[in-house]
Scaffold this active site. Structure first.
Site, PDB file in Angstrom:
ATOM      1  N   ASP A  34     -38.470  93.064  35.989  1.00  0.00           N
ATOM      2  CA  ASP A  34     -39.469  93.945  35.389  1.00  0.00           C
ATOM      3  C   ASP A  34     -40.069  94.736  36.536  1.00  0.00           C
ATOM      4  O   ASP A  34     -40.250  94.209  37.634  1.00  0.00           O
ATOM      5  CB  ASP A  34     -40.554  93.162  34.643  1.00  0.00           C
ATOM      6  CG  ASP A  34     -41.416  94.097  33.771  1.00  0.00           C
ATOM      7  OD1 ASP A  34     -40.884  95.115  33.286  1.00  0.00           O
ATOM      8  OD2 ASP A  34     -42.612  93.813  33.587  1.00  0.00           O
ATOM      9  N   ASN A  38     -28.755  98.742  32.632  1.00  0.00           N
ATOM     10  CA  ASN A  38     -28.904  99.830  33.599  1.00  0.00           C
ATOM     11  C   ASN A  38     -27.834  99.720  34.687  1.00  0.00           C
ATOM     12  O   ASN A  38     -27.809  98.759  35.449  1.00  0.00           O
ATOM     13  CB  ASN A  38     -30.309  99.748  34.206  1.00  0.00           C
ATOM     14  CG  ASN A  38     -30.588 100.856  35.202  1.00  0.00           C
ATOM     15  OD1 ASN A  38     -29.839 101.050  36.147  1.00  0.00           O
ATOM     16  ND2 ASN A  38     -31.680 101.565  34.992  1.00  0.00           N
TER      17      ASN A  38
END
Length: 197
Positions: A71, A12
Site C-alpha cells: 500500500d 500493476n
C-alpha cells in the site's frame, strides 16, 4: 505449490517487475494470473496496516500460500498529511485530474511549505507469519505537472534537484525508489527468519 512461489496482490506491471527483479530467488505470480480476485477493504490507519491486512487475508484465503501486498500514497505536510491512506480514494478521475486538484489546493503556497512524502509499505505473509517494511522519499509538490516518464504522482513530485520523478530516467528513478527499498528490506528480513518460506 512450490515453496518459493509468492502470490502478489497486484496487477500493476511496474510493481510486479520490480518485485521480480529484487526477489530473484522467488517466483512472483500476480494473483489474477492464477484466476484469483480477492478484494480486501483498505480500512487501516496506516499504509503498513493496509499492506499487512491484505497479505494476511489473501494468504489465509489461499490456504497458507505466501502473499506479497503493498500500500502506498502521499502525505502533504501543509495539508496535515492529506491525503494519506485515502490517496487512491479521495478524488474520482484520472491521475492527471487528481494531480491538478492537489496543485490547486496548494495555489500560492511557497515552495518550503509544499513538502510531500511518498510512502510505500510492503508486507509478506504465509497466513501465520507476517513481515513488513516501510520506506519513503521526500520532495515538494511541483507548481505544475512536468515529465512524461512516470505514473501516479510522479509528474508533480519534485525532488531537491528540481526535477520531478516523471523527468527522471528509469535508472535514476530505480535508485531512489521507495518500493525498491521496501522490497530490499523485506528480502533481508526473510533471510533472518527461520522457516519463513
Amino acid at each position: 505449490m512450490d515453496s518459493n512461489e509468492i502470490i502478489m496482490a497486484s496487477g500493476n506491471k511496474g510493481k510486479i517487475r520490480e518485485a521480480q527483479e529484487i526477489l530473484k530467488e522467488y517466483k512472483i505470480i500476480p494473483m489474477k494470473e492464477i484466476g484469483i480476485e480477492i478484494d480486501v477493504e483498505e480500512d487501516q490507519e496506516t499504509f503498513e496496516g493496509n499492506a499487512i491486512k491484505k497479505s494476511e487475508i489473501i494468504a489465509k484465503e489461499l490456504n497458507g500460500k505466501t502473499c506479497l501486498a503493498d500500500d502506498s500514497g502521499i502525505e502533504i505536510e501543509y495539508l496535515d498529511g492529506f491525503p494519506g491512506v485515502y490517496t487512491k480514494r479521495w478524488h474520482v478521475g484520472t491521475d492527471r485530474e487528481r494531480n491538478l486538484a492537489i496543485i490547486e489546493k496548494l495555489k500560492n503556497v511557497p515552495k518550503e511549505k509544499r513538502k510531500i512524502k511518498f510512502i510505500t509499505a510492503m508486507a509478506i505473509s504465509d497466513g501465520n507469519n507476517t513481515i513488513s517494511s516501510v520506506e519513503y522519499i521526500e520532495g515538494y509538490v511541483a507548481e505544475y505537472v512536468r515529465g512524461d516518464n512516470g505514473f501516479g504522482f510522479d509528474e508533480i513530485f519534485e525532488l531537491e534537484n528540481g526535477k520531478t520523478l516523471a523527468e527522471l530516467s528509469e535508472e535514476e528513478k530505480n535508485e531512489i525508489s521507495a518500493r525498491r527499498k521496501a522490497l530490499e528490506g523485506l528480502k533481508n528480513k526473510i533471510k533472518n527468519i527461520d522457516n519463513f518460506m
